[in-house]
Scaffold this motif. Structure first.
Motif, PDB file in Angstrom:
ATOM      1  N   GLY A  46       0.796  -1.218   0.000  1.00  0.00           N
ATOM      2  CA  GLY A  46       0.000   0.000   0.000  1.00  0.00           C
ATOM      3  C   GLY A  46       0.828   1.267   0.000  1.00  0.00           C
ATOM      4  N   VAL A  47       2.122   1.118   0.289  1.00  0.00           N
ATOM      5  CA  VAL A  47       3.042   2.254   0.277  1.00  0.00           C
ATOM      6  C   VAL A  47       3.857   2.300  -1.004  1.00  0.00           C
ATOM      7  CG1 VAL A  47       5.030   3.318   1.435  1.00  0.00           C
ATOM      8  CG2 VAL A  47       3.203   2.288   2.803  1.00  0.00           C
ATOM      9  N   VAL A  48       4.476   1.160  -1.369  1.00  0.00           N
ATOM     10  CA  VAL A  48       5.424   1.156  -2.488  1.00  0.00           C
ATOM     11  C   VAL A  48       4.758   0.866  -3.833  1.00  0.00           C
ATOM     12  CG1 VAL A  48       7.291   0.455  -0.957  1.00  0.00           C
ATOM     13  CG2 VAL A  48       6.050  -1.306  -2.217  1.00  0.00           C
ATOM     14  N   TYR A  49       3.509   0.449  -3.825  1.00  0.00           N
ATOM     15  CA  TYR A  49       2.746   0.217  -5.051  1.00  0.00           C
ATOM     16  C   TYR A  49       1.476   1.065  -5.006  1.00  0.00           C
ATOM     17  CZ  TYR A  49       3.826  -3.166  -8.763  1.00  0.00           C
ATOM     18  OH  TYR A  49       4.294  -3.771  -9.905  1.00  0.00           O
ATOM     19  N   PRO A  50       1.593   2.372  -4.792  1.00  0.00           N
ATOM     20  CA  PRO A  50       0.418   3.208  -4.515  1.00  0.00           C
ATOM     21  C   PRO A  50      -0.512   3.381  -5.694  1.00  0.00           C
ATOM     22  CG  PRO A  50       2.357   4.576  -4.874  1.00  0.00           C
ATOM     23  CD  PRO A  50       2.837   3.154  -4.833  1.00  0.00           C
ATOM     24  N   HIS A  51      -0.048   3.075  -6.890  1.00  0.00           N
ATOM     25  CA  HIS A  51      -0.913   3.158  -8.066  1.00  0.00           C
ATOM     26  C   HIS A  51      -1.834   1.959  -8.168  1.00  0.00           C
ATOM     27  CE1 HIS A  51       2.731   1.020  -8.868  1.00  0.00           C
ATOM     28  NE2 HIS A  51       2.378   0.644 -10.077  1.00  0.00           N
ATOM     29  N   MET A  52      -1.530   0.899  -7.430  1.00  0.00           N
ATOM     30  CA  MET A  52      -2.315  -0.327  -7.482  1.00  0.00           C
ATOM     31  C   MET A  52      -3.137  -0.571  -6.221  1.00  0.00           C
ATOM     32  SD  MET A  52      -1.661  -1.756 -10.408  1.00  0.00           S
ATOM     33  CE  MET A  52      -0.496  -1.476 -11.744  1.00  0.00           C
ATOM     34  N   THR A  53      -2.635  -0.114  -5.080  1.00  0.00           N
ATOM     35  CA  THR A  53      -3.268  -0.502  -3.821  1.00  0.00           C
ATOM     36  C   THR A  53      -2.921   0.492  -2.731  1.00  0.00           C
ATOM     37  OG1 THR A  53      -3.465  -2.308  -2.207  1.00  0.00           O
ATOM     38  CG2 THR A  53      -1.306  -1.997  -3.227  1.00  0.00           C
ATOM     39  N   GLY A  54      -3.603   0.379  -1.619  1.00  0.00           N
ATOM     40  CA  GLY A  54      -3.355   1.259  -0.492  1.00  0.00           C
ATOM     41  C   GLY A  54      -4.445   1.124   0.546  1.00  0.00           C
ATOM     42  N   PRO A  55      -4.276   1.746   1.714  1.00  0.00           N
ATOM     43  CA  PRO A  55      -5.278   1.616   2.785  1.00  0.00           C
ATOM     44  C   PRO A  55      -6.629   2.224   2.437  1.00  0.00           C
ATOM     45  CG  PRO A  55      -3.610   3.258   3.352  1.00  0.00           C
ATOM     46  CD  PRO A  55      -3.119   2.548   2.126  1.00  0.00           C
ATOM     47  N   GLY A  56      -6.727   2.919   1.302  1.00  0.00           N
ATOM     48  CA  GLY A  56      -8.019   3.418   0.843  1.00  0.00           C
ATOM     49  C   GLY A  56      -8.745   2.449  -0.057  1.00  0.00           C
ATOM     50  N   GLY A  57      -8.254   1.203  -0.140  1.00  0.00           N
ATOM     51  CA  GLY A  57      -8.861   0.192  -1.000  1.00  0.00           C
ATOM     52  C   GLY A  57      -9.390  -1.000  -0.230  1.00  0.00           C
ATOM     53  N   ASP A  58      -9.659  -2.075  -0.954  1.00  0.00           N
ATOM     54  CA  ASP A  58     -10.210  -3.307  -0.388  1.00  0.00           C
ATOM     55  C   ASP A  58      -9.166  -4.419  -0.407  1.00  0.00           C
ATOM     56  OD1 ASP A  58     -12.679  -2.163   0.039  1.00  0.00           O
ATOM     57  OD2 ASP A  58     -13.601  -2.997  -1.767  1.00  0.00           O
ATOM     58  N   ALA A  59      -9.425  -5.497   0.345  1.00  0.00           N
ATOM     59  CA  ALA A  59      -8.535  -6.657   0.365  1.00  0.00           C
ATOM     60  C   ALA A  59      -9.332  -7.910   0.701  1.00  0.00           C
ATOM     61  CB  ALA A  59      -7.416  -6.461   1.381  1.00  0.00           C
ATOM     62  N   PHE A  60      -8.874  -9.038   0.154  1.00  0.00           N
ATOM     63  CA  PHE A  60      -9.473 -10.352   0.424  1.00  0.00           C
ATOM     64  C   PHE A  60      -8.357 -11.314   0.828  1.00  0.00           C
ATOM     65  CE2 PHE A  60     -12.376  -8.240  -2.393  1.00  0.00           C
ATOM     66  CZ  PHE A  60     -13.651  -8.667  -2.027  1.00  0.00           C
ATOM     67  N   PHE A  61      -8.611 -12.103   1.870  1.00  0.00           N
ATOM     68  CA  PHE A  61      -7.615 -13.062   2.367  1.00  0.00           C
ATOM     69  C   PHE A  61      -8.191 -14.478   2.356  1.00  0.00           C
ATOM     70  CE2 PHE A  61      -6.033  -9.105   3.965  1.00  0.00           C
ATOM     71  CZ  PHE A  61      -4.655  -9.259   4.114  1.00  0.00           C
ATOM     72  N   LEU A  62      -7.405 -15.421   1.882  1.00  0.00           N
ATOM     73  CA  LEU A  62      -7.737 -16.849   1.900  1.00  0.00           C
ATOM     74  C   LEU A  62      -6.623 -17.529   2.685  1.00  0.00           C
ATOM     75  CD1 LEU A  62      -9.787 -18.904   0.771  1.00  0.00           C
ATOM     76  CD2 LEU A  62      -8.452 -18.960  -1.346  1.00  0.00           C
ATOM     77  N   ILE A  63      -6.969 -18.197   3.785  1.00  0.00           N
ATOM     78  CA  ILE A  63      -5.972 -18.642   4.760  1.00  0.00           C
ATOM     79  C   ILE A  63      -6.125 -20.128   5.076  1.00  0.00           C
ATOM     80  CG2 ILE A  63      -5.108 -18.312   7.114  1.00  0.00           C
ATOM     81  CD1 ILE A  63      -6.262 -15.440   6.960  1.00  0.00           C
ATOM     82  N   HIS A  64      -5.002 -20.852   5.035  1.00  0.00           N
ATOM     83  CA  HIS A  64      -4.956 -22.227   5.542  1.00  0.00           C
ATOM     84  C   HIS A  64      -4.282 -22.200   6.903  1.00  0.00           C
ATOM     85  CE1 HIS A  64      -3.154 -26.262   6.176  1.00  0.00           C
ATOM     86  NE2 HIS A  64      -4.286 -26.677   5.617  1.00  0.00           N
ATOM     87  N   ASP A  65      -4.993 -22.695   7.913  1.00  0.00           N
ATOM     88  CA  ASP A  65      -4.486 -22.738   9.283  1.00  0.00           C
ATOM     89  C   ASP A  65      -3.688 -24.025   9.471  1.00  0.00           C
ATOM     90  OD1 ASP A  65      -4.041 -22.858  12.000  1.00  0.00           O
ATOM     91  OD2 ASP A  65      -6.089 -22.366  12.579  1.00  0.00           O
ATOM     92  N   GLY A  66      -2.392 -23.881   9.728  1.00  0.00           N
ATOM     93  CA  GLY A  66      -1.540 -25.059   9.866  1.00  0.00           C
ATOM     94  C   GLY A  66      -1.881 -25.916  11.063  1.00  0.00           C
ATOM     95  N   LYS A  67      -2.474 -25.334  12.112  1.00  0.00           N
ATOM     96  CA  LYS A  67      -2.794 -26.107  13.311  1.00  0.00           C
ATOM     97  C   LYS A  67      -4.026 -26.980  13.119  1.00  0.00           C
ATOM     98  CE  LYS A  67      -0.801 -22.797  16.593  1.00  0.00           C
ATOM     99  NZ  LYS A  67      -1.087 -21.855  17.719  1.00  0.00           N
ATOM    100  N   THR A  68      -5.045 -26.446  12.493  1.00  0.00           N
ATOM    101  CA  THR A  68      -6.321 -27.154  12.375  1.00  0.00           C
ATOM    102  C   THR A  68      -6.571 -27.732  10.991  1.00  0.00           C
ATOM    103  OG1 THR A  68      -7.554 -25.174  11.712  1.00  0.00           O
ATOM    104  CG2 THR A  68      -7.292 -25.566  14.079  1.00  0.00           C
ATOM    105  N   GLY A  69      -5.851 -27.253   9.992  1.00  0.00           N
ATOM    106  CA  GLY A  69      -6.105 -27.670   8.613  1.00  0.00           C
ATOM    107  C   GLY A  69      -7.297 -26.969   7.988  1.00  0.00           C
ATOM    108  N   GLU A  70      -7.908 -26.045   8.729  1.00  0.00           N
ATOM    109  CA  GLU A  70      -9.087 -25.337   8.233  1.00  0.00           C
ATOM    110  C   GLU A  70      -8.686 -24.260   7.230  1.00  0.00           C
ATOM    111  OE1 GLU A  70     -12.939 -22.900  10.097  1.00  0.00           O
ATOM    112  OE2 GLU A  70     -11.059 -23.003  11.218  1.00  0.00           O
ATOM    113  N   ILE A  71      -9.507 -24.093   6.198  1.00  0.00           N
ATOM    114  CA  ILE A  71      -9.328 -23.012   5.235  1.00  0.00           C
ATOM    115  C   ILE A  71     -10.431 -21.996   5.469  1.00  0.00           C
ATOM    116  CG2 ILE A  71      -9.291 -22.372   2.796  1.00  0.00           C
ATOM    117  CD1 ILE A  71      -8.161 -25.109   2.176  1.00  0.00           C
ATOM    118  N   THR A  72     -10.024 -20.766   5.764  1.00  0.00           N
ATOM    119  CA  THR A  72     -10.977 -19.702   6.053  1.00  0.00           C
ATOM    120  C   THR A  72     -10.741 -18.534   5.087  1.00  0.00           C
ATOM    121  OG1 THR A  72      -9.478 -18.758   7.707  1.00  0.00           O
ATOM    122  CG2 THR A  72     -11.147 -20.298   8.492  1.00  0.00           C
TER     123      THR A  72
END
Length: 530
Positions: A46-72
């Motif tokens: 959000g700082v070094v690529y300000p033409h593409m992204t920044g705290p004034g935009g949106d974000a989506f996260f897809l996460i695999h939890d190594g402890k439980t194996g759950e994908i959230t």
């Protein structure tokens, strides 16, 4: 052109800017996990690529939890203002929402909330430590990358129109050159406030109040009350099987389901028997894309406002039906999609504890709305400009609604374990480039770097163009172009490794736990293993 493909056993970071990748590796080496590193990478982008992204935009996260194996998954997209209705624009004489300026700022930025949500659930390092690299690059500066310099040329008019953008991203009113130092003291102040006070500083706190009040003063629909009301949400990922792999995406309001539909269709054939560089391959891919985009454009919006029949769209019988239709239509089908922005940043992080994060963020267009309310250092996204003013369409503008979203981080598992993290910049191109990478690895047995470097196709149109074309990277395939035109496609050759075709990153994880990282040769990115 092939980048080096690093391999490691302890962890891997792949991002579209080398300083972000370096940050992720540093966080992992400092005892952080993949989520700590992902949030730090996201903030630095959000700082070094300000033409593409920044705290004034949106974000989506897809996460695999190594402890439980759950994908959230976390949907960090912002909702429209409480006063957002088509009549507000129609009464002012607009037939569509403006794409730049205060009137383009329709939705609350959701990225900072997303950082806090995923870190609160999975992070290990102190919040301030995770935010520190982004603050340093904003305060002390960084050298302009080739991509940033190039976009200051293309967006000169918009950068000159906003006082903050003029002062920050131009030199005496002229575009940056590669290597020019870029310092963002106001953004550093904003990030420092987020580091000290948490996500509320952006929403109910001082920064959110200042941005909301300035935006409303300048004519935007957004107000401080809209910022205060914002919350992203944890969502259940959607998935489909593809040749002994499980492919995961976020559910609507993202277009991720379109990729799953494409894979379901292609599973009806032995794709590896089709030469990868043949006109038959590009024709098959394009027609598959059109089938999925037809349903995507018909249904995709905020599922809280309209039912989206995902169970039917993602069913194997429905894929068989679509495949059957395609076989009886050997010529190119007609389809005209809405013009979309393509400027995004995708990154991925994996660690040796089994944690894996695939995430993507954007301002929508390059430099978003090209508007910084109150000069507070935060460029507001123009994602809401994609809403329609036609109440007959599913993506019509309504209060507190999330728009049709192009952002779609991908994750693939094999035998229940993370196998591949992938994603790319680009609007229409995101599902198509993921399709190219996935089929390159699974069907054509390439490694992740080879799959990302493959010649790409891009069907559709970006903002500013009036017709759909089939863009193909020009690698001396003139015979392919003429044969595709005979099928009925409008072919538009583009340059070799053209940034128009997206900037993909990826991490492959072998059965032995070896990480292979890849950065797109079309980007300023780098993959770093530890």
């Amino acid at each position: 052109m092939m980048n080096l493909m690093p391999r490691s056993r302890k962890g891997m970071v792949a991002a579209p800017h080398y300083l972000a990748s370096q940050t992720g590796a540093f966080i992992l080496q400092s005892g952080g996990n993949a989520v700590d590193a992902a949030v730090a990478v996201s903030a630095v982008l959000g700082v070094v690529y300000p033409h593409m992204t920044g705290p004034g935009g949106d974000a989506f996260f897809l996460i695999h939890d190594g402890k439980t194996g759950e994908i959230t998954a976390y949907n960090g997209s912002g909702r429209s203002a409480a006063g957002a209705v088509p009549e507000w624009y129609l009464n002012k004489g607009y037939t569509s929402i403006p794409q730049r300026g205060p009137l383009a700022a329709v939705t609350v930025p959701g990225m900072v909330d997303a950082w806090a949500a995923v870190w609160n659930r999975y992070g290990r390092l102190p919040w301030a430590e995770v935010m520190a690299p982004a603050i340093r690059y904003a305060k002390e500066g960084f050298p302009a990358s080739p991509s940033l310099a190039r976009w200051t040329v293309r967006d000169l008019e918009w950068l000159q129109a906003d006082p903050y953008l003029y002062q920050t991203f131009l030199k005496a009113g002229q575009p940056l050159e590669e290597g020019d130092l870029v310092i963002q003291p106001k953004l550093a102040e904003a990030m420092q406030g987020i580091a000290e006070h948490g996500r509320d500083y952006m929403y109910t706190g001082l920064l959110g109040q200042q941005i909301g009040q300035a935006a409303a003063h300048d004519g935007s629909l957004l107000t401080a009350e809209d910022f205060a009301a914002h919350r992203g949400e944890w969502v259940e990922p959607i998935s489909t099987s593809y040749r002994d792999h499980q492919v995961y995406q976020l559910p609507p309001n993202t277009q991720g389901f379109s990729l799953l539909m494409m894979l379901n269709m292609l599973e009806q054939t032995e794709l590896s028997s089709v030469a990868r560089f043949s006109p038959e391959f590009y024709h098959l891919m394009t027609e598959t894309v059109k089938k999925a985009f037809r349903d995507r454009d018909r249904y995709l919006t905020d599922p809280g406002f309209r039912h989206i029949p995902l169970e039917r769209l993602l069913s194997k019988p429905y894929a068989h039906k679509l495949w059957y239709e395609m076989q009886y239509q050997p010529q190119a089908a007609e389809h005209l999609s809405a013009a979309m922005g393509q400027d995004t940043a995708y990154a991925a992080v994996a660690d040796d504890e089994g944690n894996a994060v695939s995430f993507i963020q954007s301002l929508y267009f390059d430099f978003g709305s090209a508007y910084v309310p109150g000069g507070q250092g935060v460029i507001l996204q123009n994602r809401g400009s994609f809403f329609s003013l036609d109440d007959r369409l599913p993506n019509v503008l309504e209060p507190r609604k999330r728009t049709f979203h192009t952002l779609m981080p991908g994750m693939v598992t094999k035998n229940g374990r993370p196998y591949l993290l992938l994603g790319t910049q680009g609007g229409e191109g995101q599902p198509q480039t993921q399709l190219s990478i996935l089929t390159g690895m699974i069907d054509y047995k390439l490694n992740i770097q080879q799959a990302i470097a493959l010649p790409r196709w891009l069907y559709g149109r970006t903002w500013g163009t009036l017709s759909d074309t089939l863009k193909i990277e020009n690698r001396s395939y003139e015979d392919i172009y003429s044969r595709l035109e005979a099928y009925g496609h409008t072919v538009e050759p583009v340059s070799d490794y053209d940034a128009l075709m997206g900037e993909a990153q990826g991490i492959h994880i072998s059965e032995q736990g070896v990480f292979s990282g890849a950065a797109d040769p079309r980007s300023d990115g780098m993959a770093i293993g530890i």
